[in-house]
Design a protein around this motif. Structure first.
Motif, PDB file in Angstrom:
ATOM      1  N   UNK A 177       3.336  -4.492  -8.954  1.00  0.00           N
ATOM      2  CA  UNK A 177       3.878  -5.853  -8.201  1.00  0.00           C
ATOM      3  C   UNK A 177       2.279  -6.468  -9.084  1.00  0.00           C
ATOM      4  N   UNK A 178       1.937  -6.507 -10.456  1.00  0.00           N
ATOM      5  CA  UNK A 178       0.829  -6.818 -11.083  1.00  0.00           C
ATOM      6  C   UNK A 178       1.305  -8.678 -11.901  1.00  0.00           C
ATOM      7  N   UNK A 179       0.233  -9.403 -11.790  1.00  0.00           N
ATOM      8  CA  UNK A 179      -0.100 -10.453 -13.428  1.00  0.00           C
ATOM      9  C   UNK A 179      -0.195  -9.390 -14.698  1.00  0.00           C
ATOM     10  N   UNK A 220      -1.599   2.727  -2.709  1.00  0.00           N
ATOM     11  CA  UNK A 220      -2.304   1.932  -2.214  1.00  0.00           C
ATOM     12  C   UNK A 220      -1.543   0.545  -2.164  1.00  0.00           C
ATOM     13  N   UNK A 221      -1.694  -0.502  -1.715  1.00  0.00           N
ATOM     14  CA  UNK A 221      -1.448  -2.016  -1.641  1.00  0.00           C
ATOM     15  C   UNK A 221      -1.414  -2.476  -2.982  1.00  0.00           C
ATOM     16  N   UNK A 222      -0.492  -3.088  -2.917  1.00  0.00           N
ATOM     17  CA  UNK A 222      -0.414  -3.933  -4.451  1.00  0.00           C
ATOM     18  C   UNK A 222      -1.558  -5.121  -4.498  1.00  0.00           C
ATOM     19  N   UNK A 223      -1.615  -5.512  -2.899  1.00  0.00           N
ATOM     20  CA  UNK A 223      -2.795  -6.494  -2.921  1.00  0.00           C
ATOM     21  C   UNK A 223      -3.988  -5.923  -2.981  1.00  0.00           C
ATOM     22  N   UNK A 224      -4.177  -4.742  -2.282  1.00  0.00           N
ATOM     23  CA  UNK A 224      -5.547  -4.030  -2.318  1.00  0.00           C
ATOM     24  C   UNK A 224      -5.926  -3.458  -4.277  1.00  0.00           C
TER      25      UNK A 224
END
Lengths: 165, 452
Positions: free
Chosen positions: B134-136, B202-206
């Motif tokens: 999940x990324x922009x 890894x988490x999407x946030x990281x």
């Protein structure tokens, strides 16, 4: 083996036989038209040259016989202009196959050529090439549904200047 | 005991994978494995196959086709034969098949393999779509959501199997660009699946913080996410930190600089190789394909790391994570944009004004949204020094917002902006340069908040 194959293609595959063209004489003689073996050979050479100059490759039996059988009953053909007209028709056919973007079949194009040659052009090959078939090609390129109707006042006729507006 | 390898007459390294059939024939001719009559027979069969395919293409309506079309059909035929021949264990066997089997039969087998690969690739795509990061990042999302489905609907096994009708922007870390058609898409998706699988550790946030640390405009960049994640993971291993952290702080970079600076290229390669193997253990990676992909990518870092160490610029390779809102959230809500007709009337009115004070008065009175203001700046309404007078009247927040409209990369500006846009960008830039330092800093602070 890529382009070399393309060049060999027209020479090696489906080269129409002189005898096949001469055999058409059986039917065309009813209309007072006949081709000699030398003339048939010249037509085959014209076909090869027309294919090359129009960047096309022929796979089927070719269209010389089809043109002969379609045009032999034209009131505008006689023995003295028969072979010359056939040369022009072969060149015209391949040129307009490209111009009509291969959108219409061989048989339909030949039928339309015959119709315009006999009716609108009164036997003039120049009018056929430069007026009727140009108009037909333009109608096809612009997506006119009734493309074969070349009347000036045809409802769907295209005004090129306004086409992109 | 020594292993006995079978000696092949045609060496695999002499063959071109992208034009396999043709290169097998060339090699066979060179090594006299094909007689003239056998070669001519294959050539004649190729032409017959092409003629049959061309007839299918025209549906029997036309006895001739354009040369370009014929070439396309021929490439498609060759592509399917290539796939069939490549499925044999070695090229010698391919020659045997070419000699004894009709070419049409090999073509049919190849086409079946292409169809099977297409089906398998579609299944692989479904797995990717359900498990993507999940990324922009636009290139990543557009490729997965639009480009690949467009390929599946446009791909033509029969007449254009060699073609790759897809506009794929997202770069992989190790992309085999010489492949075409379904082979390319299969290879691309296979690697993307492996890369996604690795990134899922890894988490999407990281991951997004890492991308932001790389560049605040990471959304618009053509970057390989896996490459960045792997670089930092390997950096963490080398810095003896937990791999799950993903973050490389400035003091970690100093430590790495001291640790690696005197190493030769061979030592660096070895240490990267060891780090990759440690990574397999940490994340329990047993998939051979993923292991190879990680090792190949890790070894690609070596020259970059060597170069960065030489220039004491390790921060260009190992990235520090950047959070989304370090200085609080700024939410911008624009005023109501006026309708086009009214805007045109006001723009004309501004253009006709003789004095700048009149222009500013109209702008103050009529323009209530930043979007309209930008349109005025771009609409040939202001001349020369009038720009700075308009900027003078704007507040810090408004100037900071206008600053976000300036190109991040000036090298691209010539390509993507009109002359009018470039004009006001340059004038705003000059205006800010001439401004006093404290106000400029305050504007840049607002600007940074807008970017977050």
């Amino acid at each position: 083996m890529g382009n070399e194959l393309m060049l060999l293609f027209n020479d090696m595959i489906n080269k129409p036989a002189v005898s096949e063209i001469i055999n058409c004489n059986i039917i065309t003689l009813r209309f007072g038209l006949a081709l000699s073996a030398a003339e048939a050979l010249e037509l085959i050479e014209t076909r090869a040259a027309a294919l090359r100059s129009n960047g096309r490759i022929e796979f089927g039996a070719g269209i010389i016989n089809k043109l002969i059988m379609k045009f032999c009953d034209s009131p505008f053909l006689s023995q003295h202009n028969y072979a010359a007209t056939l040369h022009d028709l072969i060149e015209t056919f391949y040129y307009f196959k490209n111009e009509t973007l291969d959108e219409i079949s061989d048989d339909e194009l030949i039928s339309l050529m015959k119709k315009y040659f006999d009716q609108n052009c009164q036997g003039s090959i120049e009018l056929l090439q430069n007026r009727e078939l140009e108009l037909l090609a333009r109608n096809i390129r612009y997506g006119v549904t009734d493309y074969a109707n070349l009347c000036e006042d045809a409802e769907e006729s295209i005004d090129e200047e306004n086409y992109y507006d | 005991m020594t292993n006995i390898d079978k000696q092949h007459l045609i060496k695999r390294e002499n063959l071109n994978r992208a034009q396999y059939f043709r290169s097998v024939l060339q090699e066979a001719r060179r090594l006299n494995l094909l007689t003239d009559s056998e070669f001519n027979n294959i050539k004649m069969q190729t032409m017959q196959l092409l003629a049959r395919q061309a007839e299918r293409y025209t549906g029997g309506d036309s006895s001739s086709i354009k040369e370009e079309t014929a070439q396309g059909i021929m490439q498609s035929v060759f592509y399917s034969i290539d796939v069939c021949l490549k499925s044999f264990p070695d090229a010698d066997m391919s020659i045997g098949e070419l000699k004894h089997k009709p070419l049409a039969e090999l073509y049919r087998q190849g086409k079946k393999l292409v169809e099977a690969q297409l089906e398998y690739t579609k299944q692989m795509y479904n797995e990717i779509r359900n498990n993507c990061i999940a990324t922009d990042n636009c290139a990543y999302n557009d490729t997965i959501q639009s480009a690949i489905p467009a390929f599946f609907s446009a791909y033509d096994v029969e007449f254009a199997a060699h073609d790759t009708p897809a506009s794929i922007d997202y770069p992989l870390s190790n992309d085999k660009m010489e492949l075409t058609g379904i082979e390319y898409i299969h290879d691309y998706l296979q690697k993307l699946l492996l890369e996604n699988r690795f990134c899922k550790n890894f988490s999407n946030h990281d991951i997004n913080s890492l991308l932001r640390g790389y560049d605040v405009h990471y959304q618009d960049l053509l970057i390989n996410i896996f490459g960045l994640v792997l670089t930092n993971t390997i950096g963490c291993i080398l810095a003896e930190k937990s791999v799950l952290k993903l973050d490389i702080q400035p003091f970690d970079k100093q430590y790495l600089q001291q640790k690696l600076v005197n190493m030769t290229k061979e030592q660096l390669d070895t240490i990267l190789q060891d780090a990759s193997e440690q990574l397999f253990k940490e994340f329990k990676i047993s998939d051979r394909l993923l292991q190879n992909h990680i090792t190949a990518t890790a070894l690609d870092f070596s020259p970059r790391i060597k170069n960065a160490l030489g220039n004491n610029r390790l921060e260009s390779v190992f990235i520090s994570l950047k959070e989304k809102h370090p200085q609080g959230v700024v939410e911008f809500e624009d005023g109501r944009k006026m309708d086009d007709e009214l805007f045109r009337r006001i723009a004309d009115e501004v253009r006709q004004c003789r004095y700048t004070s009149d222009k500013i008065a109209i702008i103050k009175r009529e323009i209530h949204s930043m979007t309209d203001l930008v349109d005025i700046l771009e609409g040939s309404c202001l001349l020369g020094d009038e720009f700075s007078e308009v900027f003078q009247y704007l507040g810090d927040m408004e100037l900071a917002w206008l600053l976000t409209k300036l190109p991040a990369d000036t090298a691209d500006a010539d390509l993507h902006y009109t002359e009018n846009e470039k004009d006001w960008h340059a004038r705003l830039d000059n205006f800010l340069k001439e401004m006093n330092l404290s106000r400029r800093e305050s504007i840049f602070l607002h600007y940074k908040n807008f970017l977050c």
